[in-house]
Design an enzyme around this catalytic site. Sequence first.
Site, mmCIF file in Angstrom:
data_model
loop_
_atom_site.group_PDB
_atom_site.id
_atom_site.type_symbol
_atom_site.label_atom_id
_atom_site.label_comp_id
_atom_site.label_asym_id
_atom_site.label_seq_id
_atom_site.Cartn_x
_atom_site.Cartn_y
_atom_site.Cartn_z
ATOM 1 N N ALA A 139 54.092 51.925 85.751
ATOM 2 C CA ALA A 139 53.240 51.932 84.558
ATOM 3 C C ALA A 139 53.781 50.939 83.532
ATOM 4 C CB ALA A 139 53.194 53.329 83.962
ATOM 5 N N ARG A 172 59.312 47.558 72.764
ATOM 6 C CA ARG A 172 59.012 48.655 71.840
ATOM 7 C C ARG A 172 57.502 48.637 71.564
ATOM 8 N NH1 ARG A 172 62.649 45.459 68.445
ATOM 9 N NH2 ARG A 172 61.476 44.065 67.069
ATOM 10 N N ASN A 173 56.745 48.547 72.649
ATOM 11 C CA ASN A 173 55.285 48.397 72.561
ATOM 12 C C ASN A 173 54.615 49.523 71.789
ATOM 13 O OD1 ASN A 173 55.342 46.048 74.098
ATOM 14 N ND2 ASN A 173 55.093 47.137 76.024
ATOM 15 N N SER A 183 58.737 57.859 76.873
ATOM 16 C CA SER A 183 58.834 56.548 76.231
ATOM 17 C C SER A 183 59.648 56.691 74.954
ATOM 18 C CB SER A 183 57.447 56.009 75.887
ATOM 19 O OG SER A 183 57.568 54.916 74.995
ATOM 20 N N LYS A 235 57.041 61.930 84.040
ATOM 21 C CA LYS A 235 57.988 60.809 83.969
ATOM 22 C C LYS A 235 59.071 61.129 82.959
ATOM 23 C CE LYS A 235 58.196 55.774 83.915
ATOM 24 N NZ LYS A 235 57.402 54.542 84.012
ATOM 25 N N SER A 281 59.840 45.188 86.137
ATOM 26 C CA SER A 281 60.684 44.095 85.626
ATOM 27 C C SER A 281 61.146 43.172 86.753
ATOM 28 C CB SER A 281 61.904 44.659 84.886
ATOM 29 O OG SER A 281 61.491 45.446 83.796
#
Length: 339
Positions: free
Chosen positions: A64, A114-115, A177, A219, A321
């Site tokens: 994700a 840090r979206n 997150s 998650k 990544s």
Amino acid sequence: MYQLFRHGIFQMDAEKAHNFTIQCLKLAGNPLFQPILKSLIHAPKGFPKTVMGVNFPNPIGLAAGADKNGDAIDGFGALGFGFLELGTVTPVAQDGNAKPRQFRLIEAEGIINRNGFNNNGIDYLIENVKNARYKGVIGINIGKNKFTSLEQGKDDYIFCLNKAYNYAGYITVNISSPNTPDLRQLQYGDYFDDLLRSIKDRQAILANQYNKYVPIAVKIAPDLTESELVQIADTLVRHKMDGVIATNTTISRDTVTGMKNAEQQGGLSGKPLQHKSTEIIKRLHQELKGQIPIIGSGGIDGLQNAQEKIEAGAELLQVYSGLIYHGPKLVKELVKNIK
């Protein structure tokens, strides 16, 4: 060929490069161009695997965060992935945190973001899923809007669950997150208990409504103490969750101290997360005793460390990544070799 592409996009700001790549893959996924991409990639078939009751064409997935809005499903699919996890998506669209908010740590093959759950909202994503031709499994990763209080947080997850249920191969509850204030608090104590109870209750209703069972995974973060990990594992088992994804990004900087951009706030992913995520998988596997399957994510950049995650107890793997730093050949290598 990818090295040339990478050289070009690495001249851009990290987020602009990401958006450009999504547009390229969206175009490449178009029925006119997809055969060209497939002929360039020669994606191997891989080894089918049944996990959470779902038949995956192969155990290698896209994590994700790569395709938050499902804009490039068919493009990513052409790279050979057995499954794609889209999102994180929230009930309504939100801009996320202020830019710049993505940073490369090139020497470490890491990325800090840090979206803050920037996305176009669940309805936009679902339309893209409906229109996709991809034949693999689609996972939908759901979160809460920034303006929603922790106390009301579960309402956002239930809202997204209702919308996603009929269109997802599986659904992931993202409570780990580090970029939405206090979100990680949902991993602990009464919040966690209450959230999972509500989600399982709603899942039962939806399974009856649609006459099909869509599994739900959670998650988790890599930044857990031993007692926190034990408690999380116990709660997952108690609520009979279908899967767990280990792990999200880390707020630790131990592996990148002194490097350019290491001081940036946000979650660190990529190679610096590799060992930490594998250790969490190993401990989680010991605690869960095979009762709940683990999807391994975090720093996979080649066959060796992918295999390490499988040996630690992961049944499926996700990359993101590593794809940025190594390109499609990474997916090809993993699909060809990981069972």
